[in-house]
Design an enzyme around this catalytic site. Structure first.
Site, mmCIF file in Angstrom:
data_model
loop_
_atom_site.group_PDB
_atom_site.id
_atom_site.type_symbol
_atom_site.label_atom_id
_atom_site.label_comp_id
_atom_site.label_asym_id
_atom_site.label_seq_id
_atom_site.Cartn_x
_atom_site.Cartn_y
_atom_site.Cartn_z
ATOM 1 N N ASN A 1 -68.117 58.723 -78.700
ATOM 2 C CA ASN A 1 -67.532 58.717 -77.714
ATOM 3 C C ASN A 1 -67.333 57.418 -76.956
ATOM 4 O OD1 ASN A 1 -66.767 59.963 -74.901
ATOM 5 N ND2 ASN A 1 -68.755 59.542 -74.184
ATOM 6 N N HIS B 1 -67.366 55.384 -73.340
ATOM 7 C CA HIS B 1 -67.825 55.696 -72.174
ATOM 8 C C HIS B 1 -67.804 54.221 -71.216
ATOM 9 C CE1 HIS B 1 -70.051 57.282 -68.869
ATOM 10 N NE2 HIS B 1 -70.678 56.240 -68.921
ATOM 11 N N SER C 1 -69.018 51.245 -73.688
ATOM 12 C CA SER C 1 -69.834 51.452 -74.947
ATOM 13 C C SER C 1 -69.110 52.516 -75.757
ATOM 14 C CB SER C 1 -71.330 52.218 -74.600
ATOM 15 O OG SER C 1 -71.841 51.278 -73.412
ATOM 16 N N ASP D 1 -74.138 61.377 -72.515
ATOM 17 C CA ASP D 1 -73.925 59.773 -72.633
ATOM 18 C C ASP D 1 -75.212 59.034 -73.040
ATOM 19 O OD1 ASP D 1 -71.431 60.313 -71.587
ATOM 20 O OD2 ASP D 1 -71.824 59.688 -69.639
HETATM 21 C C1 GAR Z 1 -61.524 55.852 -70.147
HETATM 22 O O1 GAR Z 1 -61.951 54.773 -69.226
HETATM 23 C C2 GAR Z 1 -63.005 56.360 -70.622
HETATM 24 O O2 GAR Z 1 -63.922 55.435 -70.992
HETATM 25 C C3 GAR Z 1 -63.347 57.364 -69.632
HETATM 26 O O3 GAR Z 1 -62.264 57.839 -69.200
HETATM 27 C C4 GAR Z 1 -61.182 57.141 -69.559
HETATM 28 C C5 GAR Z 1 -59.964 57.559 -70.056
HETATM 29 O O4 GAR Z 1 -58.878 56.934 -70.188
HETATM 30 N N1 GAR Z 1 -64.375 58.005 -70.408
HETATM 31 C C6 GAR Z 1 -65.424 58.631 -69.791
HETATM 32 O O5 GAR Z 1 -65.601 58.500 -68.431
HETATM 33 C C7 GAR Z 1 -66.142 59.613 -70.475
HETATM 34 N N2 GAR Z 1 -67.468 59.846 -69.832
HETATM 35 P P1 GAR Z 1 -57.524 57.255 -71.206
HETATM 36 O O6 GAR Z 1 -57.268 58.705 -70.836
HETATM 37 O O7 GAR Z 1 -56.345 56.595 -70.445
HETATM 38 O O8 GAR Z 1 -58.011 57.059 -72.481
#
Ligand code: GAR
Length: 225
Positions: free
Chosen positions: A109, A111, A138, A147
């Site tokens: 994942n 994060h 991360s 997480d």
């Molecule tokens: C990203 O910033 C990712 O790190 C975060 O959601 C966004 C997705 O962007 N993920 C989390 O917060 C997971 N807990 P994307 O749809 O443009 O890839």
């Protein structure tokens, strides 16, 4: 070695998925994305996958009653695609522990924080509220706890005095893309694993004392704890 098969799970915009697709197209990621699955059928990520000719699975998770039952059915459908690795790229649902159990050690994942700091939502705002001097992202192995699985690698950036949650998100996103591609490439090459106790990441047969760090010029580097 056969090319690794990846399933990517995404709920939203899909820019991390897009980075994986581009890396694959440009020969920087030796793996096949065999499925993109999501819990929001109207997510841009799924449209992106369809446009790239990738098989998709769209299952609405809102208003579907028992959470664990939905998670298990969803993961069974993902498993049916036969992935070697499952990559959570903006998948905004916490999956049931039993549903993910067969995948622990083969599920990553991304994060947007320097875990163990700021698990959960709203990380950019929380970094500012905490007065952190650094922010980052991360990539970690997914375990039953949110997480909290062992971190494979991180990318760091300074927080500026005039930063807002939006400016942090904007600056971090391209770094996230590079980090995720680099980590998935390691996984696809069979170079990373989770030790059986689910607490330690192993790279090239050696336990990591601390997460790898993404260096702009040199890629992923080992660091001292
Ligand atoms: C990203 O910033 C990712 O790190 C975060 O959601 C966004 C997705 O962007 N993920 C989390 O917060 C997971 N807990 P994307 O749809 O443009 O890839």
């Amino acid at each position: 070695m056969a090319r690794a098969r990846l399933a990517v799970l995404a709920s939203g915009r899909g820019s991390n998925l897009e980075a994986l697709i581009a890396a694959r197209r440009e020969g920087r990621l030796h793996a096949d994305i065999v499925l993109v699955a999501g819990n929001r059928p109207d997510a841009a990520a799924l449209a992106l996958a369809r446009a790239a000719g990738i098989a998709t699975l769209a299952r609405e998770s809102r208003g579907t009653g028992e959470r664990a039952a939905w998670d298990r059915a969803f993961m069974a459908e993902v498993a049916a695609a036969g992935p070697d690795w499952i990559v959570l790229a903006g998948f905004m649902r916490r999956l049931d522990g039993v549903a993910i159990a067969p995948w622990v050690g083969r599920m990553l994942n991304i994060h947007p924080s320097l875990l163990p700091k700021h698990p959960g939502l709203d990380t950019h705002r929380r970094v500012l509220e905490a007065g952190d001097a650094e922010h980052g992202a991360s990539v970690h192995f997914v375990t039953a706890e949110l997480d909290a699985g062992p971190v494979l690698a991180q990318v760091r950036m300074p927080v500026h005095v005039d930063d807002t949650p939006a400016s942090l998100a904007r600056r971090l996103l391209p770094l996230e893309h590079r980090l995720l591609v680099a980590c998935v490439a390691l996984a696809a090459a069979g170079r990373v694993a989770l030790r059986a106790d689910q607490r330690v990441v192993v790279l090239d047969g050696t336990a990591l004392d601390a997460p790898l760090r993404l260096d702009e010029r040199q890629g992923l580097q080992r660091t001292a704890p």
